[in-house]
Design a protein around this motif. Structure first.
Motif, short mmCIF file in Angstrom:
data_model
loop_
_atom_site.label_atom_id
_atom_site.label_comp_id
_atom_site.label_asym_id
_atom_site.label_seq_id
_atom_site.Cartn_x
_atom_site.Cartn_y
_atom_site.Cartn_z
N VAL A 7 22.82 49.89 65.15
CA VAL A 7 22.02 50.89 65.85
C VAL A 7 21.22 51.64 64.80
O VAL A 7 20.59 51.04 63.96
N VAL A 8 21.32 52.97 64.80
CA VAL A 8 20.58 53.75 63.81
C VAL A 8 21.41 53.98 62.57
O VAL A 8 20.97 54.63 61.64
N ILE A 9 22.66 53.49 62.58
CA ILE A 9 23.60 53.90 61.55
C ILE A 9 23.71 52.86 60.46
O ILE A 9 23.72 51.68 60.71
N GLU A 10 23.81 53.33 59.26
CA GLU A 10 24.12 52.46 58.13
C GLU A 10 25.39 53.00 57.52
O GLU A 10 25.74 54.16 57.71
N SER A 11 26.09 52.16 56.78
CA SER A 11 27.32 52.64 56.19
C SER A 11 27.02 53.41 54.92
O SER A 11 25.97 53.28 54.34
N THR B 17 14.26 59.25 56.65
CA THR B 17 13.54 59.34 55.37
C THR B 17 14.49 59.50 54.20
O THR B 17 14.04 59.56 53.05
N GLY B 18 15.78 59.62 54.46
CA GLY B 18 16.76 59.70 53.38
C GLY B 18 17.13 61.11 52.98
O GLY B 18 17.88 61.30 52.03
N ASP B 19 16.65 62.12 53.69
CA ASP B 19 17.03 63.50 53.38
C ASP B 19 18.24 63.87 54.24
O ASP B 19 18.15 64.60 55.24
N PHE B 20 19.40 63.37 53.83
CA PHE B 20 20.58 63.45 54.68
C PHE B 20 21.15 64.87 54.77
O PHE B 20 21.65 65.29 55.81
N ALA B 21 21.07 65.61 53.66
CA ALA B 21 21.60 66.97 53.68
C ALA B 21 20.81 67.85 54.66
O ALA B 21 21.39 68.62 55.43
N SER C 197 27.64 62.09 62.13
CA SER C 197 28.63 61.27 61.42
C SER C 197 27.95 60.29 60.48
O SER C 197 28.39 60.08 59.35
N SER C 198 26.84 59.69 60.95
CA SER C 198 26.09 58.76 60.10
C SER C 198 25.58 59.47 58.84
O SER C 198 25.64 58.94 57.74
N ALA C 199 25.04 60.68 59.03
CA ALA C 199 24.52 61.43 57.87
C ALA C 199 25.65 61.81 56.92
O ALA C 199 25.51 61.73 55.70
N TYR C 200 26.79 62.25 57.49
CA TYR C 200 27.94 62.55 56.64
C TYR C 200 28.38 61.31 55.84
O TYR C 200 28.75 61.41 54.67
N GLN C 201 28.35 60.15 56.49
CA GLN C 201 28.73 58.93 55.79
C GLN C 201 27.81 58.67 54.60
O GLN C 201 28.25 58.29 53.52
N LYS C 202 26.52 58.89 54.81
CA LYS C 202 25.56 58.71 53.73
C LYS C 202 25.85 59.64 52.55
O LYS C 202 25.56 59.32 51.41
N LEU C 203 26.43 60.80 52.87
CA LEU C 203 26.73 61.78 51.83
C LEU C 203 28.16 61.64 51.31
O LEU C 203 28.60 62.43 50.48
N GLY C 204 28.90 60.67 51.82
CA GLY C 204 30.24 60.42 51.32
C GLY C 204 31.29 61.40 51.82
O GLY C 204 32.36 61.51 51.25
N LEU C 205 30.98 62.13 52.88
CA LEU C 205 31.93 63.11 53.43
C LEU C 205 32.72 62.46 54.55
O LEU C 205 32.43 62.60 55.74
N GLU D 272 35.89 62.69 55.80
CA GLU D 272 36.66 63.43 56.80
C GLU D 272 35.73 64.08 57.82
O GLU D 272 36.01 64.08 59.02
N ASP D 273 34.63 64.66 57.33
CA ASP D 273 33.66 65.25 58.25
C ASP D 273 33.07 64.18 59.18
O ASP D 273 32.88 64.41 60.38
N ALA D 274 32.77 63.01 58.60
CA ALA D 274 32.21 61.91 59.39
C ALA D 274 33.20 61.45 60.45
O ALA D 274 32.84 61.18 61.60
N ASP D 275 34.47 61.38 60.06
CA ASP D 275 35.52 60.93 60.98
C ASP D 275 35.67 61.91 62.14
O ASP D 275 35.72 61.51 63.32
N LEU D 276 35.69 63.21 61.83
CA LEU D 276 35.83 64.22 62.88
C LEU D 276 34.63 64.21 63.82
O LEU D 276 34.77 64.31 65.05
N ALA D 277 33.43 64.05 63.24
CA ALA D 277 32.21 64.07 64.07
C ALA D 277 32.20 62.92 65.06
O ALA D 277 31.92 63.11 66.25
N VAL D 278 32.51 61.71 64.60
CA VAL D 278 32.44 60.56 65.51
C VAL D 278 33.60 60.59 66.50
O VAL D 278 33.45 60.18 67.66
N ALA D 279 34.77 61.08 66.07
CA ALA D 279 35.89 61.19 67.01
C ALA D 279 35.57 62.18 68.12
O ALA D 279 35.87 61.94 69.30
N THR D 280 34.93 63.31 67.75
CA THR D 280 34.53 64.30 68.75
C THR D 280 33.48 63.71 69.70
O THR D 280 33.53 63.93 70.92
#
Length: 867
Positions: free
Chosen positions: A8-12, A54-58, A88-96, A98-106
């Motif tokens: 989809v729109v997500i990359e690892s 555009t890659g500005d994940f923060a 969650s996708s953006a958090y994954q790009k930033l290596g976070l 736990e935050d990514a896990d909580l976001a997608v679980a929610t």
């Protein structure tokens, strides 16, 4: 690591730090009286997605956080959930993680509360897709595969062909990462037909390109080329320059992998000319620049540099933009080291001031709060300063880049800075500190084994340039003394074992072999009369390490000889071995190798009662049989003193004690002249006699000859009966390229991957470590590819991947009458109860008694477990 066929729109992910979640999901809003319009909320979400792309994940995280809180405040559960998935996708790009896990679980929790309409199911699939990428990034590969299977089931129920195709492409890549090539191919089977049923040529071009790219990863380069050519045709039919240039870029990258450099150059140039997309054009230019430097086309290099340099000034502040700057400087660094006579010209055009470009890249990365790309930029600046011999500054920068990479767990960058620190410390005379960093780099590489196969395309790994040197340089450090200490010898032995495994991973394009941590089990617990010899080729010496049973310390001997001289000697010896008139030259050259490798240990071998020599060979030495090493003093070849076996490493051997298996042999072969895939193979007139001789020695055997010798019949036989031995008397070739490694059947060239899957999976075997796996595979008429210095890697690859405990093969195609006689003797000996190595030993001695010329008896080698 990045999954090339994102669903989809997500990359690892992989990345850096931004502010943590706080009360993000509780919807606590400081100004609860603020009235926000739906249009404003939608705009926030769209801006967040745009920043992500555009890659500005923060910055994307900040806007998505705001949108989520406002969606929750307005009670818009669906869009709140969608934004959480994107967050969650953006958090994954930033290596976070736990935050990514909580976001997608929610997100999933919210979506599952909604009704099960088709639209909501589609968003559930997308959220699950995000979770799959997160699982993959955290090393939970099998779990990710299960998640993506669930996603695929949803798309199938929705009759969403486009998403289902992308899902299957992604699942195939995961299966490939796990080493399940046959299953990966099954997942891809039939996709092309589905794609071609689509009416939209742009859609077809995209899907065929994705399919071609994944097939290349699975390593069917010929099929990949066909699919990409079909993608190009559809793109051309559509008239879309964007799609045309994207496919041309893929074709160029594929041609480069195939070492078709002029073709790759042409495709890159076409991609540049046709592209109306700035990013695609710049990526094509950067890839072309790297390639032109590799092939030393310096005039074209300098012209291209002058074209790329101004474009860097117009790059937006984004991850792709920072990557482009770093990649450009990498090419300049490489050019500076290789330019030679062109160095003055390089300096004259290097007004680009690479340090300034990197300083801007670092500044941009910090604005983006992208710690991953910041680490990469800082480390590259350290590499630039190392090149300029500014070692103190280089060390400080590398130290900083390493700290950031470790903090965000970016292993693919961490190993590079560990390696760079090792180099810098070595140059500063800090040998022990350098060794520690090299060890860390190799440990990190071993943790990356599966990911190296499908690494982020931003950091493409070339084994010979980016992996092997780490091992080689550590070996140089460990063995630099004439008499290395015991600890360094043990580490050197472990390092060469690990290098062998890494080379095989590179050959297979999969980390499919599971090494044992205990390497000496066989000789310390089962066979007290075997010694293991590790010859290690260094730049200015040949170092040989010997392990004998019962001795706690390793033995070592160093011969001062340049690598080039050693390799030249071995290459000439191999050439003479295949010429029956050059036996005197064989003795002269193999006598040299004997002096380097065996002579220093003669006394110790005799004292320890050694009867079998096990060689873990390095580099060019793999291409000659050890049996032919000549002791001029005793006028004996090594085979006249010892039984001999070859292994790519003791850590890869099956160490389980088995009950002796009853001989039960499946034999097959082709004895007629035959043409397959444009190649004509001469007749092997003694094949039928060879196979009938085996049948006379082993009553429990089955023969498949000529028309009966097909993959289908092999499959059926192996599926019906658990044979302990598979003996194939047919043409074949081992190569460092799996695509050029094959076994000839009656109607096809059975390529390496298809062949080993046939042997392993038709019986349900997982590996040679399976107690029911084939005990012995014999390939009696094959050869290693002429002029391929790493061809024996293909032999080791076939031997291990086929799932057999041991393999007997030939390094060159030998007289088939002599082969028939030798094999008859081999099975006669095997029937008496001796082990495989000793049976081959006696068969070779019997041949040598009749025919002294090594051409006839020397090419037969046994690889794997010798017991």
């Amino acid at each position: 690591m990045l999954l090339t066929a994102c669903l989809v729109v997500i990359e690892s992910p992989v990345g850096a730090n931004v502010p943590s979640k706080g009360n993000l999901y509780k919807g606590r809003y400081q100004n609860s009286n603020l009235i926000v319009s739906q249009a404003d909320v939608d705009k926030l979400a769209q801006q967040g997605q745009k920043l992500y792309q555009t890659g500005d994940f923060a910055s994307a995280v900040k806007l998505l956080q705001q949108a989520i809180n406002k969606f929750e405040l307005s009670g818009d559960t669906l869009h709140q959930a969608i934004s959480l998935s994107n967050l969650s996708s953006a958090y994954q790009k930033l290596g976070l993680w736990e935050d990514a896990d909580l976001a997608v679980a929610t997100s999933l929790n919210l979506l599952q509360r909604l009704n099960s309409s088709s639209e909501n199911l589609r968003y559930i699939a997308k959220a699950l897709d995000v979770r799959g990428h997160l699982e993959l990034a955290r090393g939970q590969t099998q779990v990710a595969l299960t998640t993506w299977k669930e996603v695929g089931d949803i798309y199938k129920s929705l009759d969403d062909t486009y998403s289902l195709i992308n899902n299957r492409i992604g699942r195939a890549q995961i299966l490939q990462i796990l080493g399940h090539f046959r299953q990966a191919n099954q997942v891809l089977n039939g996709l092309e037909e589905i794609v071609n049923s689509q009416a939209n040529p742009i859609l077809k071009a995209k899907l065929l390109r994705s399919l071609g790219n994944i097939v290349a990863v699975i390593d069917d380069l010929k099929e990949s080329s066909r699919l990409l050519e079909s993608s190009l045709k559809n793109a051309q039919d559509s008239g879309s320059n964007t799609e045309i240039s994207k496919t041309l870029l893929s074709l160029a990258n594929l041609a480069r992998i195939q070492h078709r450099m002029p073709v790759a150059v042409n495709y890159y140039k076409q991609a540049i000319e046709r592209s109306n997309n700035f990013d695609i054009r710049l990526q094509s230019q950067l890839n072309l620049l790297s390639l032109l430097i590799d092939v030393k086309q310096y005039p074209d290099v300098y012209l291209l540099i002058s074209q790329i340099q101004p474009e860097l000034n117009y790059l937006p502040i984004s991850r792709p933009g920072v990557n482009a700057k770093i990649n450009f400087v990498h090419s300049l660094i490489k050019l500076s080291s290789e330019a030679g006579e062109n160095r003055k010209l390089f300096k004259s055009i290097s007004s680009s001031k690479p340090a300034q470009i990197l300083a801007k890249a670092i500044k941009d990365a910090r604005k983006l709060k992208d710690r991953r790309i910041e680490s990469y930029a800082i480390g590259t600046l350290g590499e630039l300063y190392k090149q300029d011999k500014r070692f103190y500054e280089a060390e400080k920068l590398t130290e900083k880049a390493l700290f950031i990479a470790q903090t965000i767990h970016a292993l693919d960058i961490t190993y590079q800075w560990e390696w760079q620190m090792g180099l810098l410390l070595q140059q500063n005379g800090k040998t022990q500190d350098a060794i520690a960093h090299y060890k860390n780099a190799i440990e990190t590489l071993q943790g990356l084994r599966k990911d190296l196969i499908s690494i982020n395309t931003d950091i493409q790994f070339s084994f010979t340039q980016s992996v092997e040197p780490v091992y080689r340089e550590l070996l140089e450090l460990l063995l630099q003394e004439k008499v290395p200490n015991s600890e360094n010898l043990k580490l050197a032995r472990n390092t060469i074992e690990s290098l062998q495994l890494a080379e095989l991973d590179d050959f297979f394009r999969s980390a499919c072999l599971e090494p044992s941590e205990i390497v000496d089990t066989l000789i310390e617990k089962q066979d007290f009369h075997s010694a293991v010899i590790y010859p290690i080729i260094l730049s200015k010496s040949l170092d040989v390490i010997l392990k004998v049973p019962g001795e706690p310390d390793l033995l070592h001997y160093k011969t001062a000889i340049n690598k080039e001289e050693l390799e030249s000697t071995v290459a000439k010896l191999r050439e003479y071995l295949k010429n029956v008139t050059r036996t005197a030259d064989v003795k002269r050259l193999s006598g040299k190798v004997y002096q380097w490798m065996i002579k220093p240990f003669e006394t110790e071998l005799a004292k320890s009662g050694i009867k079998t020599l096990v060689f873990v060979l390095d580099g060019e030495l793999r291409n000659i049989p050890m049996s032919v090493l000549y002791d001029g003093q005793q006028d004996k070849y090594l085979i006249e003193k010892y039984a001999i076996t070859i292994t790519p490493g003791l850590q890869l051997l099956d160490t389980e004690i088995r009950q002796k298996l009853a001989l039960n042999v499946l034999t097959g072969g082709v004895d007629r002249e035959i043409s397959v895939d444009g190649k004509t193979f001469p007749p092997l007139t003694n094949v039928e006699r060879e196979l009938k001789n085996i049948q006379s020695e082993v009553s429990n055997s089955k023969i498949l000859v000529n028309q009966k010798f097909t993959e289908v019949n092999l499959h059926n036989q192996l599926q019906t009966i658990p044979f302990s031995v598979v003996h194939l008397a047919t043409h074949g070739e081992f190569s460092s390229d799996p695509q050029n490694t094959f076994i000839l059947t009656w109607n096809e060239l059975l390529k390496s991957r298809k062949f080993d899957n046939l042997l392993r999976e038709t019986n349900g075997y997982n590996s040679f470590q399976d107690p029911n796996s084939i005990d012995l595979l014999v390939l009696s008429a094959c050869q290693t590819a002429q002029g391929d210095r790493r061809a024996a890697l293909g032999l080791a690859g076939v031997a291990l991947k086929a799932g057999a405990r041991s393999t007997i093969a030939t390094l060159w195609s030998v007289d088939d009458e002599s082969t028939a006689d030798l094999m008859n003797k081999f099975y006669s000996e095997l029937k008496t109860g001796v082990n495989k190595t000793e049976a081959l030993h006696q068969a070779q001695l019997a041949t040598l008694d009749r025919e002294k010329r090594p051409y006839f008896w020397a090419p037969f080698v046994l690889m794997g477990n010798w017991l």
